[in-house]
Design an enzyme around this catalytic site. Structure first.
Site, PDB file in Angstrom:
ATOM      1  N   CYS A 193      36.145  38.055  37.606  1.00  0.00           N
ATOM      2  CA  CYS A 193      35.140  38.191  39.049  1.00  0.00           C
ATOM      3  C   CYS A 193      34.475  39.670  38.940  1.00  0.00           C
ATOM      4  CB  CYS A 193      36.156  38.422  40.276  1.00  0.00           C
ATOM      5  SG  CYS A 193      35.497  39.092  41.616  1.00  0.00           S
ATOM      6  N   CYS A 216      35.099  42.186  41.563  1.00  0.00           N
ATOM      7  CA  CYS A 216      36.389  42.640  41.766  1.00  0.00           C
ATOM      8  C   CYS A 216      36.649  43.833  40.500  1.00  0.00           C
ATOM      9  CB  CYS A 216      37.492  41.391  41.010  1.00  0.00           C
ATOM     10  SG  CYS A 216      37.357  40.155  42.257  1.00  0.00           S
TER      11      CYS A 216
END
Length: 99
Positions: A29, A32
């Site tokens: 991600c 993230c």
């Protein structure tokens, strides 16, 4: 301090600390990875736990994680706030101070 934990370690630390920030993330991600750098700016001020949703899939499902990054803020073992998506360190700090 930032600590990578599994589901059991996370539950134990939530219960044993006054304020805990839990970052539910995935290695694939992009946002993230961006928020990880922001959390590093806060690691000397708060207890921060990172839970990989791929390694702790059942736990993430049980917690209702539908998107990553998702941050839960716990105070005295109770979830007080849920934040989805990227935030800067300052935005996160403001969210915590507004609790």
């Amino acid at each position: 301090m930032i600590e990578h934990v599994n589901s059991q370690e996370c539950e134990n630390k939530i219960k044993s600390n006054e304020l805990v920030i839990v970052d539910f993330f995935a290695t694939w991600c992009g946002p993230c990875q961006m928020i990880a750098k922001e959390l590093e700016k806060l690691e000397n001020e708060y207890n921060i736990l990172k839970v990989d949703i791929d390694e702790n899939r059942d736990y993430a499902i049980n917690k209702g994680i539908e998107a990553v990054p998702t941050i839960f803020i716990y105070i005295n073992g109770k979830k007080i706030k849920e934040i989805e998506g990227y935030k800067t360190a300052e935005e996160l700090k403001q969210e915590i101070q507004n609790i």
